[in-house]
Design a protein around this motif. Structure first.
Motif, PDB file in Angstrom:
ATOM      1  N   GLY A 171       0.795  -1.216   0.000  1.00  0.00           N
ATOM      2  CA  GLY A 171       0.000   0.000   0.000  1.00  0.00           C
ATOM      3  C   GLY A 171       0.824   1.262   0.000  1.00  0.00           C
ATOM      4  N   VAL A 172       2.142   1.139  -0.068  1.00  0.00           N
ATOM      5  CA  VAL A 172       3.008   2.317  -0.107  1.00  0.00           C
ATOM      6  C   VAL A 172       2.911   2.935  -1.503  1.00  0.00           C
ATOM      7  CG1 VAL A 172       5.394   3.145   0.052  1.00  0.00           C
ATOM      8  CG2 VAL A 172       4.575   1.342   1.597  1.00  0.00           C
ATOM      9  N   PRO A 173       2.663   4.236  -1.601  1.00  0.00           N
ATOM     10  CA  PRO A 173       2.513   4.879  -2.911  1.00  0.00           C
ATOM     11  C   PRO A 173       3.731   4.676  -3.814  1.00  0.00           C
ATOM     12  CG  PRO A 173       1.837   6.359  -1.152  1.00  0.00           C
ATOM     13  CD  PRO A 173       2.482   5.178  -0.488  1.00  0.00           C
ATOM     14  N   LEU A 174       3.470   4.647  -5.106  1.00  0.00           N
ATOM     15  CA  LEU A 174       4.552   4.443  -6.062  1.00  0.00           C
ATOM     16  C   LEU A 174       5.607   5.538  -5.934  1.00  0.00           C
ATOM     17  CD1 LEU A 174       2.479   3.425  -9.219  1.00  0.00           C
ATOM     18  CD2 LEU A 174       3.725   1.926  -7.641  1.00  0.00           C
ATOM     19  N   GLU A 175       5.174   6.776  -5.666  1.00  0.00           N
ATOM     20  CA  GLU A 175       6.125   7.888  -5.545  1.00  0.00           C
ATOM     21  C   GLU A 175       7.099   7.646  -4.388  1.00  0.00           C
ATOM     22  OE1 GLU A 175       2.532   9.150  -7.654  1.00  0.00           O
ATOM     23  OE2 GLU A 175       2.894   8.162  -5.715  1.00  0.00           O
ATOM     24  N   GLU A 189      -0.695  10.115   5.930  1.00  0.00           N
ATOM     25  CA  GLU A 189      -0.345   9.159   4.880  1.00  0.00           C
ATOM     26  C   GLU A 189       0.814   8.272   5.325  1.00  0.00           C
ATOM     27  OE1 GLU A 189      -1.344  11.093   0.572  1.00  0.00           O
ATOM     28  OE2 GLU A 189       0.206  12.097   1.752  1.00  0.00           O
ATOM     29  N   ARG A 190       1.849   8.879   5.854  1.00  0.00           N
ATOM     30  CA  ARG A 190       3.013   8.099   6.288  1.00  0.00           C
ATOM     31  C   ARG A 190       2.655   7.172   7.457  1.00  0.00           C
ATOM     32  NH1 ARG A 190       7.569  12.746   6.569  1.00  0.00           N
ATOM     33  NH2 ARG A 190       5.767  14.156   6.478  1.00  0.00           N
ATOM     34  N   ALA A 194       2.220   2.081   7.971  1.00  0.00           N
ATOM     35  CA  ALA A 194       2.562   1.072   8.986  1.00  0.00           C
ATOM     36  C   ALA A 194       1.322   0.498   9.670  1.00  0.00           C
ATOM     37  CB  ALA A 194       3.481   1.699  10.042  1.00  0.00           C
ATOM     38  N   LYS A 195       0.163   0.855   9.182  1.00  0.00           N
ATOM     39  CA  LYS A 195      -1.095   0.510   9.861  1.00  0.00           C
ATOM     40  C   LYS A 195      -1.228  -0.974  10.154  1.00  0.00           C
ATOM     41  CE  LYS A 195      -6.110   0.779   9.281  1.00  0.00           C
ATOM     42  NZ  LYS A 195      -7.222   1.196   8.371  1.00  0.00           N
ATOM     43  N   GLY A 211      12.409   7.404  11.388  1.00  0.00           N
ATOM     44  CA  GLY A 211      13.232   7.766  10.240  1.00  0.00           C
ATOM     45  C   GLY A 211      12.403   8.296   9.092  1.00  0.00           C
ATOM     46  N   ILE A 212      11.211   7.752   8.911  1.00  0.00           N
ATOM     47  CA  ILE A 212      10.332   8.193   7.832  1.00  0.00           C
ATOM     48  C   ILE A 212       9.821   9.608   8.091  1.00  0.00           C
ATOM     49  CG2 ILE A 212       8.080   7.708   6.763  1.00  0.00           C
ATOM     50  CD1 ILE A 212       8.749   4.730   7.084  1.00  0.00           C
TER      51      ILE A 212
END
Length: 862
Positions: A171-175, A189-190, A194-195, A211-212
């Motif tokens: 589910g992590v965006p392509l960008e 969003e970030r 990790a949901k 870190g994110i």
């Protein structure tokens, strides 16, 4: 940063790049197993026997194929026993993955034969646990190059070629997968990435995102996910306010102490000038909780005031706290291993500025702090306080004399809580509602002591019982304690303190814990026999990590331990520790458990190889505590073996007075049990003689060394390596006494190979003799030979190699080659600080010599 490489002759080699430019490297992303190769395994050269070695081989081979000499693996590139290094590594992890040339993801739950099609491995790839874990999220996002490999080591694809599949799974965006700036994504969003990911510790669901978010947040395991999120949110919102470090969440269950709280807030910054204050009270009265409330309120009400929490229980903890502050403030040089972060922070905060600051020193039991690591003596805590009219200081302590010395007359004393305040505290900790009639009898029995209230509430919640039922258990426990005490002989330990509420609460919980988990109870008994702080989980024996984890969770449920997952350690409150010891002592089990603790410490305590220094430094407080309380009658040899190991570690750490004390004990015991001429007795005598020498006690060293040499000559022969070693030791004493002819006569360098340790010692002794006689050229020739041989056989950073560097530097200066001497001594000082530590006597001596040379040069130039 420490990196690995393979050397054909030496095998797996670890190189520290803290002072050097980091070369291109590969990095491994993987799940931990039960038999991983650890940093300490590299020094012992035992890494090939572990199951985790297969991953190291895979990473090395793949890196070589990609023309990368170096690679990084978290299991063995971080010295987990070094708490400073471990903490720094956790906060640097995202950056390390981001800077890696290649990131290899090893998937042991995905199989892909050489000829397998995508359909053969895709199902297991989708189901891989690697995609379900919290910490692997940053390992997917941070690096530019991420490659996936099956358990056979076959490359499945990379982040780019498998982009749609990885996006679908995570589910992590392509960008984000394409390494776009993470600031382009909202906090929500970030957080959502990790949901559905799992972590062993619930708080890691937050910490794995630091870190994110590019946030440095102290980890406070036990605070819960919600509080961790709130702390993270505060850090995100505080980007424009003064930087702070408060490692614990604000206690939503904090009650009472209103008058003391008001006094502290009013006086700390009441007249806009700095004030030093102290909170004093007996253990368990809630000093730290009051200080924590002051810290959070100060930050909330004054956005321009930095608040820094400092653990002042010992010098090592103080150092770690100051290092975190230096990093938080981005003080130039914060990441320089040579710099003392305490002086760095003190200087920074002492400079004039417009922003206020509050420093909270928690657990300040004495103005002079010892060290569980390396220390040449106690250090005064005042030496590290900034001189600034804008920096207020708050201490917590149980020692009224310490409070007065640090903060008189600004001392706030905590006594027992009032009945109404205690009831509010109990209500806040209980999951059930209760009336005043129900609460007050229990609170009276608990003496309105916060620690006892918390423990009673934990038991009531865990067992789902009423307060009346708990009262009944307290009464039964008191009767049991009195019965046990009355059965003891008249000369047994005094009864005082057996009926205090914390002891009763601990014993009630202990009875239940023994029924829930005998292993958890054994952990408590072990903890009662060693130092109560920083108890490494590696000291807790279990058949598997899961069994150990389950037992520790039982202890946490009853509020008997404080967990420190970031350090893989536990703490016990001093009153809990004391209660357990008294209980074991009254049942006459204490000596038995001390012997068990000593037996296990003997097994895990490392040898004195300098690569093991982080491990022995953490184990020394526990070892010394257990040894100081052992019974000589029960010692079956484990105590003496452990005492010798401990003494050797203390010697190589420069803590010579402590080493001497233990060496004397070991020597006398071995003389009695083994005889004066037994090899082990002679070894302990030799150790003691050398310890006397380094302290300048040559009058005590000489007769011991002579005796050892003569007995070894008789028993082993003149040419035996042990005899030659004792001759070299005696020669060093003669040299130090200026008896150079006698020292030269004992030279043994022709008796053994040129690279034998005794030969090197003898050569160094002879070189020192030449130097003292003014024969500088001959001294130089020998010192160069010793240094080069030591580098080859021992390593460039071995303490003996560094000593030879210092000797050669002195010789260069004697020859008038001042520039060469300065350069070599500066290099020696830098490496000694890293290897031995900034407070080791050899480091201090080299630094003092270098400073004297500089002063001498300045006087000559004038």
């Amino acid at each position: 940063m420490r990196l690995l490489r393979f050397d054909r002759s030496r095998g797996l080699v670890s190189t520290d790049f803290r002072e050097k430019a980091t070369p291109p490297y590969a990095i491994l992303s993987h799940r931990w197993g039960d038999s991983e190769v650890l940093y300490e395994d590299l020094g012992r050269n035992t890494y090939k026997a572990k199951h985790g070695y297969r991953k190291i081989e895979f990473c090395a081979e793949q890196a070589a194929q990609d023309q990368l000499q170096y690679f990084w693996i978290d299991t063995c590139c971080i010295d987990k026993w070094n708490l400073r290094e471990r903490s720094k590594a956790i906060n640097s992890m995202f950056r390390w993955y981001k800077n890696a040339t290649r990131c290899y993801v090893f998937l042991p739950d995905v199989s892909a034969a050489t000829d397998a099609s995508r359909s053969a491995w895709e199902a297991s790839f989708r189901a891989s646990e690697w995609f379900t874990r919290g910490w692997t999220l940053q390992e997917l996002i941070a690096p530019v190059s991420v490659e996936f490999f099956s358990r056979e080591g076959r490359r499945i694809g990379d982040k780019a070629s498998l982009e749609p599949l990885v996006h679908e799974i995570t589910g992590v965006p392509l960008e984000a997968l394409r390494n776009c700036p993470l600031d382009d994504f909202t906090t929500a969003e970030r957080k959502g990435w990790a949901k559905d990911r799992e972590t062993s510790e619930k708080e890691d669901a937050v910490y794995c995102l630091l870190g994110i978010f590019n946030i440095n947040l102290p980890m406070a395991y036990g605070e819960g996910v919600d509080k961790a999120w709130r702390r993270l949110q505060m850090e995100l919102e505080a980007a424009s306010s003064a930087p702070s470090i408060i490692p614990f969440s604000q206690n939503e269950q904090f009650v009472g102490r209103e008058s003391q709280l008001a006094e502290l807030e009013a006086r700390l910054f009441g007249n806009k000038r700095a004030t030093t204050m102290a909170i004093v009270g007996r253990a368990g009265t809630g000093k730290s909780q009051l200080a924590l409330e002051v810290a959070h309120r100060t930050r909330q009400r004054n956005k321009n005031c930095s608040v820094f929490w400092i653990d002042a229980s010992d010098m090592d903890s103080l150092y770690r706290s100051y290092a975190s502050i230096a990093q938080k403030l981005s003080i130039p040089g914060w990441d320089d291993e040579k710099v003392d972060s305490r002086q760095l922070v003190k200087t920074h905060l002492s400079e004039k500025g417009e922003k206020q600051c509050l420093l909270v020193f928690d657990n300040t039991e004495d103005v002079s702090l010892g060290s569980s690591g390396i220390s040449t003596g106690a250090t005064h805590i005042v030496d590290y306080l900034p001189h600034s009219e804008l920096c207020s200081v708050l201490f917590t302590t149980t020692n009224s004399d310490t409070a007065k010395r640090l903060a008189a007359p600004n001392v706030v004393e905590l006594k027992e809580m009032t009945p109404s305040t205690a009831q509010r505290m109990l209500e806040n900790h209980l999951t059930q509602e209760l009336s005043t009639m129900e609460a007050q009898p229990l609170l009276h029995e608990l003496s309105y002591l916060p620690l006892a209230i918390v423990q009673a509430a934990a038991y009531i919640n865990a067992r789902s019982i009423t307060t009346q039922e708990y009262l009944s258990q307290m009464a039964r426990e008191r009767e049991t304690v009195l019965e046990r005490t009355s059965e003891l002989p008249e000369d047994s330990p005094p009864r005082c303190g057996t009926m205090d509420p914390v002891t009763i609460a601990v014993l009630i919980s202990l009875d239940q814990i023994r029924r829930d988990s005998e292993l958890a109870a054994e952990y408590l008994f072990l903890a009662a026999c060693i130092d109560r702080k920083d108890i490494p989980l590696d000291l807790l024996e279990a058949s598997s990590p899961r069994e150990r984890e389950d037992a520790v969770k039982v202890l946490s449920r009853y509020a008997l331990v404080t967990r420190r997952p970031a350090e893989s350690a536990l703490d016990l409150h001093q009153l809990v520790h004391r209660a357990l010891r008294r209980w074991l002592q009254k049942l006459e089990y204490l000596d038995q458990w001390i012997e068990s603790a000593i037996r296990w410490l003997r097994e895990v305590f490392p040898d004195h190889n300098h690569n093991n220094r982080s491990k022995w430094r953490r184990l020394l407080p526990h070892t010394k505590y257990a040894l100081s309380n052992r019974s000589d009658e029960r010692d079956n040899g484990n105590g003496q073996d452990l005492a010798w190991k401990c003494a050797m570690a203390l010697y190589y750490d420069g803590r010579w007075a402590e080493a001497e004390e233990l060496f004397v004990q070991v020597m006398e015991t071995r003389k009695t049990k083994l005889g004066a001429d037994h090899p082990d007795t002679l070894t302990s005598m030799a150790n003691l003689g050398v310890t006397y020498s380094v302290q300048g006690k040559e009058d005590k060293a000489e007769p011991l060394k002579k005796q050892v040499m003569e007995i070894r000559k008789t028993k082993l022969g003149t040419d035996h390596p042990s005899t030659l070693s004792s001759m070299a030791n005696l020669a060093s004493t003669y040299s130090n006494q200026g008896r150079w002819r006698e020292a030269k006569e004992l030279d043994v360098q022709t008796k053994l190979g040129t690279d034998h340790p005794s030969t090197l010692t003898s050569m160094a002794n002879l070189a020192s003799t030449y130097r003292n006689q003014g024969r500088w050229r001959e001294a130089e020739e020998l010192f160069v030979q010793v240094m080069e041989t030591s580098k080859t056989k021992l390593g460039a950073d071995h303490p003996d190699t560094l000593t030879s560097m210092a000797n050669l530097a002195f010789t260069f200066k004697g020859l008038g080659r001042v520039t060469q001497a300065f350069s070599l001594m500066q290099d020696c000082c830098r490496q000694q600080e890293q290897v031995l530590g900034p407070r080791h006597p050899y480091t201090v001596s080299s630094q003092e010599s270098l400073a004297a040379w500089r002063l001498e040069a300045m006087e000559i130039s004038e």
